[in-house]
Scaffold this motif. Structure first.
Motif, mmCIF file in Angstrom:
data_model
loop_
_atom_site.group_PDB
_atom_site.id
_atom_site.type_symbol
_atom_site.label_atom_id
_atom_site.label_comp_id
_atom_site.label_asym_id
_atom_site.label_seq_id
_atom_site.Cartn_x
_atom_site.Cartn_y
_atom_site.Cartn_z
ATOM 1 N N TYR A 35 7.017 -2.971 -2.088
ATOM 2 C CA TYR A 35 6.536 -4.308 -2.189
ATOM 3 C C TYR A 35 7.236 -5.094 -1.133
ATOM 4 O O TYR A 35 6.679 -6.040 -0.626
ATOM 5 C CB TYR A 35 5.914 -4.905 -3.356
ATOM 6 C CG TYR A 35 5.294 -5.993 -3.352
ATOM 7 C CD1 TYR A 35 3.868 -6.085 -3.278
ATOM 8 C CD2 TYR A 35 6.177 -7.379 -3.459
ATOM 9 C CE1 TYR A 35 3.446 -7.649 -3.185
ATOM 10 C CE2 TYR A 35 5.641 -8.541 -3.618
ATOM 11 C CZ TYR A 35 4.274 -8.739 -3.324
ATOM 12 O OH TYR A 35 3.645 -9.667 -3.472
ATOM 13 N N THR A 36 8.530 -5.417 -1.416
ATOM 14 C CA THR A 36 9.284 -6.307 -0.881
ATOM 15 C C THR A 36 9.632 -6.042 0.362
ATOM 16 O O THR A 36 9.543 -6.837 1.421
ATOM 17 C CB THR A 36 10.687 -6.309 -1.588
ATOM 18 O OG1 THR A 36 10.466 -6.543 -2.885
ATOM 19 C CG2 THR A 36 11.631 -7.502 -0.829
ATOM 20 N N ALA A 37 9.653 -4.701 0.983
ATOM 21 C CA ALA A 37 9.811 -4.372 2.377
ATOM 22 C C ALA A 37 8.852 -4.339 3.160
ATOM 23 O O ALA A 37 8.865 -4.910 4.479
ATOM 24 C CB ALA A 37 10.777 -3.079 2.312
ATOM 25 N N TRP A 38 7.582 -3.645 2.712
ATOM 26 C CA TRP A 38 6.447 -3.549 3.424
ATOM 27 C C TRP A 38 5.118 -4.429 3.064
ATOM 28 O O TRP A 38 4.163 -4.293 3.703
ATOM 29 C CB TRP A 38 6.061 -2.032 3.449
ATOM 30 C CG TRP A 38 6.983 -1.395 3.945
ATOM 31 C CD1 TRP A 38 7.984 -1.630 4.985
ATOM 32 C CD2 TRP A 38 7.257 0.246 3.714
ATOM 33 N NE1 TRP A 38 8.869 -0.536 5.284
ATOM 34 C CE2 TRP A 38 8.267 0.606 4.491
ATOM 35 C CE3 TRP A 38 6.759 1.157 2.912
ATOM 36 C CZ2 TRP A 38 8.815 1.849 4.620
ATOM 37 C CZ3 TRP A 38 7.092 2.185 3.124
ATOM 38 C CH2 TRP A 38 8.157 2.744 3.810
ATOM 39 N N GLY A 39 5.302 -4.954 1.817
ATOM 40 C CA GLY A 39 4.068 -5.839 1.632
ATOM 41 C C GLY A 39 2.928 -5.048 0.813
ATOM 42 O O GLY A 39 2.908 -3.833 0.528
ATOM 43 N N PRO A 40 2.013 -5.975 -0.059
ATOM 44 C CA PRO A 40 1.102 -5.178 -0.832
ATOM 45 C C PRO A 40 -0.053 -4.288 -0.048
ATOM 46 O O PRO A 40 -0.451 -3.106 -0.527
ATOM 47 C CB PRO A 40 0.254 -6.299 -1.160
ATOM 48 C CG PRO A 40 0.300 -7.439 -0.243
ATOM 49 C CD PRO A 40 1.848 -7.220 0.424
ATOM 50 N N ARG A 41 -0.083 -4.279 1.499
ATOM 51 C CA ARG A 41 -1.006 -3.366 2.027
ATOM 52 C C ARG A 41 -0.299 -1.968 2.053
ATOM 53 O O ARG A 41 -1.388 -1.047 1.707
ATOM 54 C CB ARG A 41 -1.255 -3.852 3.607
ATOM 55 C CG ARG A 41 -1.914 -2.964 4.241
ATOM 56 C CD ARG A 41 -2.439 -3.612 5.716
ATOM 57 N NE ARG A 41 -3.377 -4.380 5.313
ATOM 58 C CZ ARG A 41 -3.957 -5.260 6.411
ATOM 59 N NH1 ARG A 41 -3.274 -5.307 7.735
ATOM 60 N NH2 ARG A 41 -4.893 -5.992 6.091
ATOM 61 N N TRP A 42 0.890 -1.865 2.308
ATOM 62 C CA TRP A 42 1.531 -0.411 2.401
ATOM 63 C C TRP A 42 1.436 -0.054 0.879
ATOM 64 O O TRP A 42 1.320 1.107 0.493
ATOM 65 C CB TRP A 42 2.661 -0.441 3.019
ATOM 66 C CG TRP A 42 2.532 -0.343 4.491
ATOM 67 C CD1 TRP A 42 2.588 -1.250 5.301
ATOM 68 C CD2 TRP A 42 2.411 1.008 5.105
ATOM 69 N NE1 TRP A 42 2.373 -0.480 6.659
ATOM 70 C CE2 TRP A 42 2.388 0.639 6.418
ATOM 71 C CE3 TRP A 42 2.446 2.379 4.636
ATOM 72 C CZ2 TRP A 42 2.232 1.683 7.208
ATOM 73 C CZ3 TRP A 42 2.111 3.271 5.687
ATOM 74 C CH2 TRP A 42 2.089 3.169 7.021
ATOM 75 N N ALA A 43 2.032 -0.872 -0.202
ATOM 76 C CA ALA A 43 2.403 -0.629 -1.242
ATOM 77 C C ALA A 43 1.255 -0.002 -2.066
ATOM 78 O O ALA A 43 1.120 0.993 -2.871
ATOM 79 C CB ALA A 43 2.840 -1.525 -2.055
ATOM 80 N N PHE A 44 0.104 -0.643 -2.164
ATOM 81 C CA PHE A 44 -1.171 -0.286 -2.557
ATOM 82 C C PHE A 44 -1.868 0.683 -1.806
ATOM 83 O O PHE A 44 -2.607 1.490 -2.513
ATOM 84 C CB PHE A 44 -2.211 -1.489 -3.001
ATOM 85 C CG PHE A 44 -1.443 -2.519 -3.638
ATOM 86 C CD1 PHE A 44 -0.781 -2.522 -4.787
ATOM 87 C CD2 PHE A 44 -1.737 -3.797 -3.478
ATOM 88 C CE1 PHE A 44 0.004 -3.279 -5.562
ATOM 89 C CE2 PHE A 44 -1.150 -4.905 -4.248
ATOM 90 C CZ PHE A 44 -0.335 -4.482 -5.335
ATOM 91 N N SER A 45 -1.571 0.936 -0.556
ATOM 92 C CA SER A 45 -2.230 2.196 0.144
ATOM 93 C C SER A 45 -1.342 3.216 -0.229
ATOM 94 O O SER A 45 -2.167 4.486 -0.604
ATOM 95 C CB SER A 45 -1.922 1.813 1.628
ATOM 96 O OG SER A 45 -2.722 0.822 2.121
ATOM 97 N N LEU A 46 -0.130 3.409 -0.422
ATOM 98 C CA LEU A 46 0.562 4.683 -0.943
ATOM 99 C C LEU A 46 0.020 4.908 -2.363
ATOM 100 O O LEU A 46 -0.169 6.067 -2.855
ATOM 101 C CB LEU A 46 2.196 4.341 -0.918
ATOM 102 C CG LEU A 46 2.506 3.992 0.517
ATOM 103 C CD1 LEU A 46 4.087 3.635 0.574
ATOM 104 C CD2 LEU A 46 2.600 5.513 1.163
ATOM 105 N N VAL A 47 -0.260 3.956 -3.274
ATOM 106 C CA VAL A 47 -0.465 4.148 -4.714
ATOM 107 C C VAL A 47 -1.914 4.844 -4.698
ATOM 108 O O VAL A 47 -2.143 5.728 -5.434
ATOM 109 C CB VAL A 47 -0.671 2.771 -5.514
ATOM 110 C CG1 VAL A 47 -1.399 3.143 -6.634
ATOM 111 C CG2 VAL A 47 0.905 2.141 -5.643
#
Length: 517
Positions: free
Chosen positions: A475-487
């Motif tokens: 989340y800190t490095a890439w933000g919610p778009r990447w974080a939740f896409s990976l989830v």
């Protein structure tokens, strides 16, 4: 009363538990039935008190840690928070193994006693002249170690219920656990009225204040729990059809039958462990990111985030209890596997809705925050936002910090998106949680389940450690778009894994032809 008891022992209780494929009689007297359910309900209470013992101090750990040891920083807070799960992860298989070969009163009483001692230690961590933070670390680790009795509780209930009773009982256990997580912070809030100073009992150097009163209550409840277990709990084990089984755990011989023999499906067992790990991993990261996400997206102050997110989590816990009750009815119609699959799909939908859409950007925080916003390295720095309040809220910078480059180009998550996502995750997670435990216990059959339940609990503890680490970094490095896409990708993989073994997730007795599904 004795005459009634003798008469009831001669009258078997006939009911819905009659197996479909065998001409077996259901031999369970009224007295045995009542004793069995009294014991199960005592373990419901034990699970509730265990959850209260964990959550009753969770909101006060950081200020208390700062008060007793000025050298403690956010990184050390992360270790204190993780020590509970680490202790539980180590203890669960050990207590589970113990419960397989000895009366289950033993590991239950010993584990609760460890928690009582740990709570007392927590109340005295201010006394040593130095290294106070390490005493707190040890206290929380021991509380987690004592909480390893969750494996014993679940294995007892799994072994003391028939297949038809199992889903309802597992849902009740998890509902009691969720209720404990709700009630604990309420007690903490009430004890806040005592204040930081409180009163001191000089003779035994005991300070009773807003930080120590909750753990002292937890210790008292632990002693009460031990007394109830000694007086009420009895050893019971039934097979999947509801007939009393012979087991080493029994305190006295009765008219038991031998446990049906057969090999368990180890592929299904391992897969269910992985599924359970993923379910808890996903929810742990959602809990962790809740406060930083809302502060970044909606420019909430830390005080607002703690208040509003606390209300949201409490509402999700209440929603979970409602879901647990509904699952008991729904599982009888569509089965546990379908509910597990449906729960994962709902969780995926929740995280998919949480993805940022549109062109509106969040408010940018240009000021130097000096660690007042989203942490960029450790789990402890995320948790710290739950306790750290600025003295002058009018001067507190709010919004998405400029240090996070993604704030400049990632669209904000609208409040309606967030609430919809939270509701969906609040439906999907408890469904998956209960079904994982229920399917796991049915796969194992009537054999002692202590060790296996220990490994399942340990996998959940590991998920609660790794989930926050993952989300804090991504989340800190890439933000919610990447974080939740990976989830979302992780949930898809979990659904695929479930689909691959779907046909193998059937009860032990059904697979071996002892009972018709």
């Amino acid at each position: 009363m004795e005459g009634l008891g003798t008469q009831s022992e001669q009258e078997p209780l006939l009911g819905d538990r009659t197996p479909g494929s065998r001409e077996w009689d259901i031999i369970e007297t009224e007295e045995h039935y009542k004793s069995r359910w009294r014991s199960i309900r005592i373990l419901y209470l034990t699970m509730f008190l265990s959850s209260v013992g964990f959550s009753i101090v969770i909101m006060s750990i950081w200020p208390y840690l700062q008060k007793i040891d000025q050298t403690a920083d956010a990184s050390f807070l992360g270790w204190v928070m993780a020590s509970f799960s680490l202790g539980q992860m180590v203890a669960s298989p050990l207590f589970g193994l113990w419960s397989n070969y000895r009366p289950r009163k033993e590991p239950l009483i010993v584990s609760i006693f460890i928690s009582v001692v740990a709570n007392c230690l927590y109340a005295y961590v201010h006394v040593p002249a130095s290294h106070n933070k390490y005493y707190m670390l040890a206290a929380r680790g021991l509380v987690g170690f004592g909480s390893g009795n969750v494996a014993v509780i679940r294995s007892y209930v799994a072994g003391a219920t028939s297949l038809q009773e199992r889903t309802s009982s597992m849902a009740n256990i998890t509902a009691c656990q969720a209720l404990g997580f709700i009630v604990g912070p309420v007690f903490q809030t009430c004890f806040a009225l005592i204040g930081e100073k409180g009163v001191t009992w000089e003779t035994i150097r005991l300070q009773i204040n807003m930080y120590t009163a909750p753990v002292l209550l937890g210790a008292f409840l632990g002693v009460l729990n031990i007394i109830l277990i000694l007086v009420i709990l009895r050893e019971h084990r039934v097979d999947d059809s509801g007939r009393q089984c012979k087991n080493i755990n029994f305190e006295a011989g009765t008219d038991e039958v031998q446990v049906p023999q057969g090999n368990i499906d180890r592929v299904a067992i391992v897969t269910t462990n992985v599924l359970f790990f993923m379910v808890l991993f996903i929810f742990a990261l959602f809990e962790t990111i809740l406060t930083p996400l809302t502060m970044d997206m909606y420019a909430w102050t830390q005080e607002q985030a703690v208040l509003y997110d606390g209300i949201i989590l409490a509402a999700l816990a209440v929603e979970a209890i409602v879901v647990f009750m509904g699952i008991k009815l729904l599982s009888k119609k569509i089965g546990e596997r379908a509910i597990l699959l449906g729960g994962l799909i709902i969780v995926w939908a929740g995280f998919f809705i949480l993805l940022p859409w549109g062109n509106q950007l969040p408010k940018i925080q240009w000021e130097d925050l000096h660690n007042n916003s989203i942490p960029n390295t450790t789990f402890g720095e995320i948790i710290i936002t739950l306790w750290k309040f600025p003295r002058d809220h009018s001067e507190e910078p709010t919004g998405c910090p400029i240090e996070q480059a993604w704030c400049l180009y990632t669209p904000m998550i609208h409040l309606a998106q967030f609430f919809t996502s939270a509701v969906l995750i609040g439906i999907g997670y408890p469904s998956c949680n209960v079904m994982s435990y229920t399917l796991y216990s049915k796969l194992l059959g009537p054999q002692p389940q202590g060790v296996y339940m220990g490994w399942l609990t340990a996998s959940g503890s590991a998920a609660r450690i790794l989930g926050p680490v993952y989300i804090s970094q991504v989340y800190t490095a890439w933000g919610p778009r990447w974080a939740f896409s990976l989830v979302c990708g992780i949930v898809v993989l979990t659904i695929t894994l479930l689909g691959a073994v779907y046909r193998r997730l059937i009860a032990f007795s059904v697979r071996h032809g002892n009972i018709q599904e």
